[in-house]
Design a protein around this motif. Structure first.
Motif, PDB file in Angstrom:
ATOM      1  N   ALA A  30      17.496 -81.628 -45.551  1.00  0.00           N
ATOM      2  CA  ALA A  30      18.641 -81.269 -44.700  1.00  0.00           C
ATOM      3  C   ALA A  30      19.866 -82.105 -45.055  1.00  0.00           C
ATOM      4  N   PHE A  31      19.650 -83.406 -45.251  1.00  0.00           N
ATOM      5  CA  PHE A  31      20.772 -84.274 -45.626  1.00  0.00           C
ATOM      6  C   PHE A  31      21.304 -83.909 -47.011  1.00  0.00           C
ATOM      7  N   TYR A  32      20.409 -83.524 -47.905  1.00  0.00           N
ATOM      8  CA  TYR A  32      20.843 -83.123 -49.244  1.00  0.00           C
ATOM      9  C   TYR A  32      21.739 -81.889 -49.153  1.00  0.00           C
ATOM     10  N   VAL A  33      21.300 -80.905 -48.379  1.00  0.00           N
ATOM     11  CA  VAL A  33      22.084 -79.671 -48.232  1.00  0.00           C
ATOM     12  C   VAL A  33      23.442 -79.972 -47.596  1.00  0.00           C
ATOM     13  N   LEU A  34      23.471 -80.865 -46.598  1.00  0.00           N
ATOM     14  CA  LEU A  34      24.750 -81.231 -45.981  1.00  0.00           C
ATOM     15  C   LEU A  34      25.683 -81.924 -46.966  1.00  0.00           C
ATOM     16  N   GLY A  35      25.104 -82.602 -47.949  1.00  0.00           N
ATOM     17  CA  GLY A  35      25.916 -83.295 -48.954  1.00  0.00           C
ATOM     18  C   GLY A  35      26.451 -82.396 -50.048  1.00  0.00           C
ATOM     19  N   LEU A  36      25.975 -81.164 -50.103  1.00  0.00           N
ATOM     20  CA  LEU A  36      26.444 -80.242 -51.133  1.00  0.00           C
ATOM     21  C   LEU A  36      27.880 -79.799 -50.847  1.00  0.00           C
ATOM     22  N   PRO A  37      28.650 -79.521 -51.899  1.00  0.00           N
ATOM     23  CA  PRO A  37      29.959 -78.904 -51.669  1.00  0.00           C
ATOM     24  C   PRO A  37      29.758 -77.555 -50.965  1.00  0.00           C
ATOM     25  N   THR A  38      30.735 -77.126 -50.216  1.00  0.00           N
ATOM     26  CA  THR A  38      30.613 -75.899 -49.419  1.00  0.00           C
ATOM     27  C   THR A  38      30.202 -74.696 -50.260  1.00  0.00           C
ATOM     28  N   GLU A  39      30.791 -74.575 -51.481  1.00  0.00           N
ATOM     29  CA  GLU A  39      30.465 -73.424 -52.336  1.00  0.00           C
ATOM     30  C   GLU A  39      28.991 -73.430 -52.733  1.00  0.00           C
ATOM     31  N   GLU A  40      28.471 -74.632 -53.074  1.00  0.00           N
ATOM     32  CA  GLU A  40      27.062 -74.732 -53.486  1.00  0.00           C
ATOM     33  C   GLU A  40      26.134 -74.468 -52.310  1.00  0.00           C
ATOM     34  N   ALA A  41      26.490 -74.952 -51.130  1.00  0.00           N
ATOM     35  CA  ALA A  41      25.676 -74.690 -49.944  1.00  0.00           C
ATOM     36  C   ALA A  41      25.656 -73.195 -49.648  1.00  0.00           C
ATOM     37  N   GLN A  42      26.804 -72.532 -49.839  1.00  0.00           N
ATOM     38  CA  GLN A  42      26.874 -71.088 -49.615  1.00  0.00           C
ATOM     39  C   GLN A  42      26.025 -70.348 -50.644  1.00  0.00           C
ATOM     40  N   GLU A  43      26.055 -70.788 -51.917  1.00  0.00           N
ATOM     41  CA  GLU A  43      25.232 -70.181 -52.958  1.00  0.00           C
ATOM     42  C   GLU A  43      23.749 -70.315 -52.617  1.00  0.00           C
ATOM     43  N   ALA A  45      22.416 -70.656 -49.577  1.00  0.00           N
ATOM     44  CA  ALA A  45      22.127 -69.751 -48.458  1.00  0.00           C
ATOM     45  C   ALA A  45      22.101 -68.296 -48.924  1.00  0.00           C
ATOM     46  N   ASP A  46      23.049 -67.921 -49.784  1.00  0.00           N
ATOM     47  CA  ASP A  46      23.099 -66.550 -50.301  1.00  0.00           C
ATOM     48  C   ASP A  46      21.863 -66.220 -51.126  1.00  0.00           C
ATOM     49  N   ALA A  47      21.364 -67.193 -51.900  1.00  0.00           N
ATOM     50  CA  ALA A  47      20.172 -66.967 -52.727  1.00  0.00           C
ATOM     51  C   ALA A  47      18.959 -66.660 -51.851  1.00  0.00           C
ATOM     52  N   ILE A  48      18.845 -67.354 -50.733  1.00  0.00           N
ATOM     53  CA  ILE A  48      17.728 -67.106 -49.805  1.00  0.00           C
ATOM     54  C   ILE A  48      17.843 -65.707 -49.210  1.00  0.00           C
TER      55      ILE A  48
END
Length: 199
Positions: A30-43, A45-48
């Protein structure tokens, strides 16, 4: 007492629902995902969401595909007369890594397990029988795990295939490569002796 904001707690809870992920690992993810840039976090989530929407089962072998036939069933290089029956799509990947098998597969998506209330009608046995009834299959390799449920499933399917003119085989089991005989259990040694080959 909650240490984190509710959305973060919810994210940790969702990661903790994944198999093999405990509380600390879920927190780390969870902390890793929060540390991702917004675009990467969106990618991410979109992949899932995209995988959930587009990945389906192959109409022939029941393996995962992105629509239509899976690459193995669609390949003209594959021997369509041999079917390897596995419990899970991950088992297909394991056999493919050996690069020794050139036939096709049938994925059951489970094994018969009365303790878990999984019966023959709960897994993809009927599509396998329909496939074999069409003809052209000379061998069915039972590649379910060598545990109680895997063995019961293999024996059940083998009995169902008796009326068909098809050879039914089982994967050989024994001492693993690099293993030591002294550490093998009795059942493994027995299987290794039964499956011995001439040199």
């Amino acid at each position: 007492m909650e240490y984190f904001p509710a959305p973060l707690e919810k994210l940790v809870e969702q990661f903790a629902r994944l198999p093999g992920i405990g509380g600390k690992s879920a927190q780390r993810l969870a902390f890793y995902v929060l540390g991702l840039p917004t675009e990467e976090a969106q990618e991410f989530a979109d992949a899932i969401v995209d995988a959930k929407k587009t990945v389906t089962c192959c109409p022939v072998c029941r393996n995962f595909t992105a629509g239509g036939l899976c690459p193995i069933c669609a390949s003209p290089k594959r021997d369509q007369s041999v079917i390897c029956v596995v419990a899970d799509p991950r088992d297909v990947a394991a056999i493919e890594r050996s690069r020794e098998y050139g036939g096709t597969y049938h994925v059951l998506h489970g094994v018969i397990s009365p303790m878990n209330h999984v019966g023959p009608d709960d897994i993809a046995i009927r599509p396998l029988l329909d496939r074999i009834a069409k003809g052209g299959v000379r061998e069915v390799i039972m590649a379910t795990n060598p545990d109680t449920e895997g063995e019961a499933t293999a024996m059940y399917i083998a009995r169902l295939l008796k009326p068909f003119d098809v050879k039914v085989t089982r994967l050989a089991y024994g001492i693993p490569v690099g293993g030591h005989l002294e550490f093998a259990d009795d059942a493994t040694v027995m299987r290794a002796l039964e499956g011995r080959i001439e040199l």
